[in-house]
Design a protein around this motif. Structure first.
Motif, PDB file in Angstrom:
ATOM      1  N   VAL A 246      -2.436  -9.003  -7.063  1.00  0.00           N
ATOM      2  CA  VAL A 246      -2.337  -7.876  -6.140  1.00  0.00           C
ATOM      3  C   VAL A 246      -3.011  -6.649  -6.732  1.00  0.00           C
ATOM      4  CG1 VAL A 246      -0.182  -8.722  -5.133  1.00  0.00           C
ATOM      5  CG2 VAL A 246      -0.089  -7.109  -7.037  1.00  0.00           C
ATOM      6  N   GLY A 247      -3.367  -5.744  -5.852  1.00  0.00           N
ATOM      7  CA  GLY A 247      -4.014  -4.496  -6.255  1.00  0.00           C
ATOM      8  C   GLY A 247      -4.710  -3.903  -5.048  1.00  0.00           C
ATOM      9  N   GLU A 248      -5.023  -2.629  -5.135  1.00  0.00           N
ATOM     10  CA  GLU A 248      -5.723  -1.977  -4.038  1.00  0.00           C
ATOM     11  C   GLU A 248      -7.115  -2.569  -3.865  1.00  0.00           C
ATOM     12  OE1 GLU A 248      -4.779   2.427  -3.359  1.00  0.00           O
ATOM     13  OE2 GLU A 248      -4.805   2.294  -5.529  1.00  0.00           O
TER      14      GLU A 248
ATOM     15  N   HIS B  83       9.783  -4.834  -4.705  1.00  0.00           N
ATOM     16  CA  HIS B  83       8.679  -4.411  -3.845  1.00  0.00           C
ATOM     17  C   HIS B  83       8.175  -3.035  -4.262  1.00  0.00           C
ATOM     18  CE1 HIS B  83       6.836  -2.541  -0.309  1.00  0.00           C
ATOM     19  NE2 HIS B  83       6.522  -3.762   0.094  1.00  0.00           N
ATOM     20  N   ASN B  84       9.076  -2.082  -4.445  1.00  0.00           N
ATOM     21  CA  ASN B  84       8.672  -0.721  -4.792  1.00  0.00           C
ATOM     22  C   ASN B  84       7.981  -0.662  -6.148  1.00  0.00           C
ATOM     23  OD1 ASN B  84       9.620   0.292  -2.402  1.00  0.00           O
ATOM     24  ND2 ASN B  84      11.576   1.002  -3.234  1.00  0.00           N
ATOM     25  N   LEU B  85       8.479  -1.445  -7.118  1.00  0.00           N
ATOM     26  CA  LEU B  85       7.870  -1.453  -8.449  1.00  0.00           C
ATOM     27  C   LEU B  85       6.459  -2.019  -8.381  1.00  0.00           C
ATOM     28  CD1 LEU B  85       8.022  -1.073 -11.505  1.00  0.00           C
ATOM     29  CD2 LEU B  85       9.111  -3.333 -11.665  1.00  0.00           C
ATOM     30  N   LEU B  86       6.268  -3.077  -7.597  1.00  0.00           N
ATOM     31  CA  LEU B  86       4.953  -3.696  -7.474  1.00  0.00           C
ATOM     32  C   LEU B  86       3.956  -2.715  -6.857  1.00  0.00           C
ATOM     33  CD1 LEU B  86       3.923  -6.473  -8.266  1.00  0.00           C
ATOM     34  CD2 LEU B  86       4.285  -7.229  -5.916  1.00  0.00           C
ATOM     35  N   VAL B  87       4.359  -2.045  -5.781  1.00  0.00           N
ATOM     36  CA  VAL B  87       3.491  -1.064  -5.134  1.00  0.00           C
ATOM     37  C   VAL B  87       3.166   0.080  -6.089  1.00  0.00           C
ATOM     38  CG1 VAL B  87       3.349   0.639  -3.277  1.00  0.00           C
ATOM     39  CG2 VAL B  87       4.242  -1.639  -2.797  1.00  0.00           C
ATOM     40  N   GLN B  88       4.163   0.539  -6.825  1.00  0.00           N
ATOM     41  CA  GLN B  88       3.949   1.639  -7.780  1.00  0.00           C
ATOM     42  C   GLN B  88       2.929   1.251  -8.846  1.00  0.00           C
ATOM     43  OE1 GLN B  88       7.587   3.182  -9.385  1.00  0.00           O
ATOM     44  NE2 GLN B  88       6.569   4.464 -10.885  1.00  0.00           N
ATOM     45  N   ARG B  89       3.015   0.005  -9.353  1.00  0.00           N
ATOM     46  CA  ARG B  89       2.040  -0.455 -10.353  1.00  0.00           C
ATOM     47  C   ARG B  89       0.640  -0.565  -9.739  1.00  0.00           C
ATOM     48  NH1 ARG B  89       5.734   0.535 -13.274  1.00  0.00           N
ATOM     49  NH2 ARG B  89       6.628  -0.780 -14.924  1.00  0.00           N
ATOM     50  N   MET B  90       0.571  -0.939  -8.469  1.00  0.00           N
ATOM     51  CA  MET B  90      -0.715  -1.121  -7.803  1.00  0.00           C
ATOM     52  C   MET B  90      -1.445   0.203  -7.605  1.00  0.00           C
ATOM     53  SD  MET B  90       0.346  -3.892  -4.884  1.00  0.00           S
ATOM     54  CE  MET B  90      -1.053  -3.448  -3.856  1.00  0.00           C
TER      55      MET B  90
ATOM     56  N   VAL C 226     -11.452   8.331  22.781  1.00  0.00           N
ATOM     57  CA  VAL C 226     -10.575   7.172  22.916  1.00  0.00           C
ATOM     58  C   VAL C 226     -10.935   6.170  21.831  1.00  0.00           C
ATOM     59  CG1 VAL C 226      -9.768   5.318  24.418  1.00  0.00           C
ATOM     60  CG2 VAL C 226     -10.400   7.535  25.411  1.00  0.00           C
ATOM     61  N   PHE C 227     -10.024   5.942  20.900  1.00  0.00           N
ATOM     62  CA  PHE C 227     -10.269   5.057  19.765  1.00  0.00           C
ATOM     63  C   PHE C 227      -9.527   3.741  19.967  1.00  0.00           C
ATOM     64  CE2 PHE C 227     -11.319   9.186  18.186  1.00  0.00           C
ATOM     65  CZ  PHE C 227     -12.297   8.991  17.228  1.00  0.00           C
ATOM     66  N   LEU C 228     -10.283   2.643  20.082  1.00  0.00           N
ATOM     67  CA  LEU C 228      -9.721   1.300  20.189  1.00  0.00           C
ATOM     68  C   LEU C 228      -9.856   0.648  18.815  1.00  0.00           C
ATOM     69  CD1 LEU C 228     -11.461   0.182  23.529  1.00  0.00           C
ATOM     70  CD2 LEU C 228      -9.293   1.419  23.265  1.00  0.00           C
ATOM     71  N   LEU C 229      -8.742   0.386  18.153  1.00  0.00           N
ATOM     72  CA  LEU C 229      -8.750  -0.127  16.786  1.00  0.00           C
ATOM     73  C   LEU C 229      -8.088  -1.507  16.763  1.00  0.00           C
ATOM     74  CD1 LEU C 229      -7.522   3.143  14.981  1.00  0.00           C
ATOM     75  CD2 LEU C 229      -9.868   2.509  15.612  1.00  0.00           C
ATOM     76  N   ASP C 230      -8.878  -2.531  16.486  1.00  0.00           N
ATOM     77  CA  ASP C 230      -8.383  -3.912  16.492  1.00  0.00           C
ATOM     78  C   ASP C 230      -8.070  -4.344  15.068  1.00  0.00           C
ATOM     79  OD1 ASP C 230      -7.716  -6.466  17.111  1.00  0.00           O
ATOM     80  OD2 ASP C 230      -9.606  -7.008  18.058  1.00  0.00           O
ATOM     81  N   GLU C 231      -6.797  -4.540  14.765  1.00  0.00           N
ATOM     82  CA  GLU C 231      -6.329  -4.893  13.419  1.00  0.00           C
ATOM     83  C   GLU C 231      -6.968  -3.966  12.367  1.00  0.00           C
ATOM     84  OE1 GLU C 231      -3.956  -6.910  12.922  1.00  0.00           O
ATOM     85  OE2 GLU C 231      -3.927  -8.430  14.489  1.00  0.00           O
ATOM     86  N   PRO C 232      -6.743  -2.654  12.456  1.00  0.00           N
ATOM     87  CA  PRO C 232      -7.450  -1.707  11.590  1.00  0.00           C
ATOM     88  C   PRO C 232      -7.123  -1.829  10.110  1.00  0.00           C
ATOM     89  CG  PRO C 232      -5.710  -0.587  12.799  1.00  0.00           C
ATOM     90  CD  PRO C 232      -5.825  -1.965  13.387  1.00  0.00           C
ATOM     91  N   THR C 233      -5.992  -2.484   9.759  1.00  0.00           N
ATOM     92  CA  THR C 233      -5.651  -2.614   8.335  1.00  0.00           C
ATOM     93  C   THR C 233      -5.711  -4.057   7.860  1.00  0.00           C
ATOM     94  OG1 THR C 233      -3.268  -2.833   8.740  1.00  0.00           O
ATOM     95  CG2 THR C 233      -4.141  -0.598   8.506  1.00  0.00           C
ATOM     96  N   ARG C 234      -6.376  -4.922   8.625  1.00  0.00           N
ATOM     97  CA  ARG C 234      -6.493  -6.320   8.214  1.00  0.00           C
ATOM     98  C   ARG C 234      -7.213  -6.422   6.866  1.00  0.00           C
ATOM     99  NH1 ARG C 234     -10.840 -10.593  10.459  1.00  0.00           N
ATOM    100  NH2 ARG C 234     -10.282 -12.322   9.097  1.00  0.00           N
ATOM    101  N   GLY C 235      -6.577  -7.096   5.904  1.00  0.00           N
ATOM    102  CA  GLY C 235      -7.197  -7.307   4.599  1.00  0.00           C
ATOM    103  C   GLY C 235      -7.337  -6.063   3.759  1.00  0.00           C
ATOM    104  N   ILE C 236      -6.501  -5.038   4.031  1.00  0.00           N
ATOM    105  CA  ILE C 236      -6.592  -3.767   3.312  1.00  0.00           C
ATOM    106  C   ILE C 236      -5.325  -3.573   2.485  1.00  0.00           C
ATOM    107  CG2 ILE C 236      -6.645  -1.254   3.622  1.00  0.00           C
ATOM    108  CD1 ILE C 236      -8.418  -1.648   6.022  1.00  0.00           C
ATOM    109  N   ASP C 237      -5.472  -3.048   1.282  1.00  0.00           N
ATOM    110  CA  ASP C 237      -4.328  -2.888   0.394  1.00  0.00           C
ATOM    111  C   ASP C 237      -3.402  -1.770   0.865  1.00  0.00           C
ATOM    112  OD1 ASP C 237      -4.860  -0.231  -1.199  1.00  0.00           O
ATOM    113  OD2 ASP C 237      -6.771  -1.293  -1.132  1.00  0.00           O
ATOM    114  N   VAL C 238      -2.226  -1.714   0.242  1.00  0.00           N
ATOM    115  CA  VAL C 238      -1.181  -0.798   0.692  1.00  0.00           C
ATOM    116  C   VAL C 238      -1.595   0.671   0.576  1.00  0.00           C
ATOM    117  CG1 VAL C 238       0.004  -0.744  -1.549  1.00  0.00           C
ATOM    118  CG2 VAL C 238       1.290  -0.286   0.541  1.00  0.00           C
ATOM    119  N   GLY C 239      -2.343   1.015  -0.477  1.00  0.00           N
ATOM    120  CA  GLY C 239      -2.790   2.393  -0.615  1.00  0.00           C
ATOM    121  C   GLY C 239      -3.784   2.790   0.465  1.00  0.00           C
TER     122      GLY C 239
ATOM    123  N   ARG D 199      -5.472  -2.659 -11.233  1.00  0.00           N
ATOM    124  CA  ARG D 199      -5.756  -1.306 -10.742  1.00  0.00           C
ATOM    125  C   ARG D 199      -7.001  -0.787 -11.429  1.00  0.00           C
ATOM    126  NH1 ARG D 199      -1.220   1.355 -11.923  1.00  0.00           N
ATOM    127  NH2 ARG D 199      -1.966   2.609 -13.671  1.00  0.00           N
ATOM    128  N   ASP D 200      -7.957  -0.316 -10.614  1.00  0.00           N
ATOM    129  CA  ASP D 200      -9.206   0.258 -11.139  1.00  0.00           C
ATOM    130  C   ASP D 200      -9.914  -0.683 -12.115  1.00  0.00           C
ATOM    131  OD1 ASP D 200      -8.707   2.572  -9.669  1.00  0.00           O
ATOM    132  OD2 ASP D 200      -7.589   3.505 -11.303  1.00  0.00           O
TER     133      ASP D 200
END
Length: 496
Positions: A36-38, A230-237, A417-430, A214-215
């Motif tokens: 995992v990672g951004e 979950h929170n610890l993993l996100v914080q490390r990421m 008018v913005f049509l966004l189809d799965e705008p965060t597909r395959g994108i990290d939590v950050g 990370r980086d």
């Protein structure tokens, strides 16, 4: 636990970018190792080194304690390494059987043995519990079916090391269940599995171990999932604490800006009617094949409108193609960024300005390159697009930064008018957090935002109103205060 696969001090340097910095960790047999990672953390670069697509600048790969050098992807395949990428590598015009056995066709007396090819393909399809036929052309499969076909290719190679890169990004719930069954079977057979995902629930559900990047650096490996939250993993990421990834921002809604009435088109089987106010974010939820993406494409003119009307600012508009949609202030960010959103072999600057260049002409003929550079630099700064320069190929950027570049393209057009189809597909939590903040900003500026998502928590966390679709029709709508996972799923699932 003894490591079957080891990365030893792996460093990869591209011009101006250190993508991996002295990375070392190991993967055991009979385990699912989460990675995992951004976006931009180096995960994909590491997988490409493992696949033989890239050579490391320095460092070694060891398999069963033996140093391996992969000069190309064929070397990796011979070492029984298979990578299943998020962006699929299939040939649409060939059949399922031909794609499964491409490069390894069975022969008889020097000729292609079609009977054997279809027999092997049929057996593999049955193991995947899919229903399509070996003779079906890949272009006629859904995205989810194509993903399962890619997995089938890896299984046919009898790989001992299998890496999955965002494998569930386009799968239905049924297909995800099948995938997890396959992965658990492979683990039980003693395979070494790397599982890359931005979906934290999947990491905790399927993985035995998890490594955080990370980086370009190896931050930490947790040998047991029980030792991480979950929170610890996100914080490390992300290197900081994100308590609420959605960061919902309530806002005042204005007058009706956008409306469709009794709309029908390809994949939209029944009359669709809905409206969106200025400052409102409307979500569309449904299972794979519900018709959500098809609806957005009909509105945008990418597929023909068969009947119905579209209104912008109370005025009926005629949209026969995407050019007309843009002229009337409507844009679409498609689900498939690679094939329909970006031009991967062109620069960030070209991808931002490709639609709006007519605004930068002198005497109506000559391109004002200075204005184009100014526009690019403005949106790189405004949307915090991480790129070494405006001239960087967009295909080299992370998914989150590609998505921001697409949004910059439409902001350059001053659409409403913005049509966004799965705008965060395959994108990290950050990067997801940043995309959500951009969506709120667009709404706060008086635009109408319509987005499709298969992620229930995302729909609940971001939308002001939610429409649910099933079989090409709207089955219900809920205001934010009334939304729950149970209510949305009950509207989305087929009725008994």
């Amino acid at each position: 636990m003894e490591h079957f696969l080891e990365f030893k001090n792996i460093t990869k340097i591209f011009p101006g970018v250190k993508a991996l910095d002295d990375v070392s960790f190991g993967v055991a047999r009979g385990s699912v190792h989460g990675l995992v990672g951004e976006n931009g953390a180096g995960k994909s670069t590491l997988l490409k080194i493992l696949s033989g697509a890239y050579s490391p600048t320095s460092g070694d790969i060891l398999i069963d304690q033996e140093k391996k050098v992969f000069n190309n992807t064929r070397d990796a395949l011979h070492a029984k390494v298979a990578i299943i990428y998020q962006e699929l590598n299939l040939v649409p015009e060939l059949t399922v059987a031909e794609n499964l056995l491409l490069g390894h066709f069975p022969q008889h007396s020097g000729f292609l043995n079609k009977h054997q090819m279809f027999r092997v393909a049929k057996k593999q399809i049955e193991e995947l519990m899919e229903e399509f036929e070996p003779a079906t052309k890949v272009k006629n499969l859904s995205i989810g079916q194509r993903q399962m076909l890619e997995i089938g290719k890896a299984l046919l190679h009898n790989a001992e090391i299998i890496a999955f890169d965002e494998p569930t990004s386009s799968l239905s719930e049924r297909e995800v269940t099948q995938l997890f069954r396959i992965i658990k079977n492979l683990r039980d057979q003693g395979k070494a599995i790397i599982y890359v995902s931005h979906r934290m629930d999947e990491i905790f559900k399927i993985c035995d171990t998890v490594t955080v990047f990370r980086d370009g650096k190896h931050i930490q490996t947790f040998p047991e999932m029980q030792a991480v939250t979950h929170n610890l993993l996100v914080q490390r990421m992300v290197g900081r604490e994100i308590k609420d990834v959605y960061g919902y921002r309530p806002r005042q809604k204005g007058e009706k800006l956008f409306e469709v009435t009794q709309l029908r088109g390809k994949g939209v089987k029944q009359d669709i009617s809905f409206d969106v106010a200025r400052g409102e974010i409307v979500g569309f939820f449904g299972l794979v094949g519900a018709g959500r993406s098809e609806l957005l494409k009909v509105i945008f003119g990418a597929t023909p409108l068969e009947s119905g009307q579209i209104f912008v600012n109370g005025q009926s508009v005629s949209i026969k193609n995407p050019t007309a949609a843009i002229r009337h202030g409507i844009c679409l960010s498609p689900e498939d960024r690679k094939d329909e959103g970006i031009i991967p072999v062109r620069s960030v600057s070209e991808n931002i300005n490709i639609s709006c260049r007519r605004h930068f002409l002198r005497a109506g003929i000559f391109l004002n390159k200075s204005k184009e550079r100014e526009n690019t630099d403005h949106f790189i700064a405004k949307l915090a697009i991480k790129t070494p320069s405006r001239n960087q190929l967009i295909g080299n950027l992370s998914g989150g930064n590609q998505q921001k570049t697409i949004l910059a393209r439409w902001l350059s057009e001053k659409v409403a008018v913005f049509l966004l189809d799965e705008p965060t597909r395959g994108i990290d939590v950050g990067a997801k957090y940043e995309i959500y903040q951009l969506m709120y900003q667009l709404a706060e500026e008086g635009n109408a935002v319509v987005f499709v998502s298969s992620d229930l928590p995302e729909i609940i966390g971001v939308a002001d109103r939610v429409f649910v679709m099933r079989d090409g029709a709207i089955t219900g709508q809920l205001d934010r205060k009334d939304v729950s996972e149970e209510r949305l799923l009950s509207m989305a699932l087929p009725q008994a």
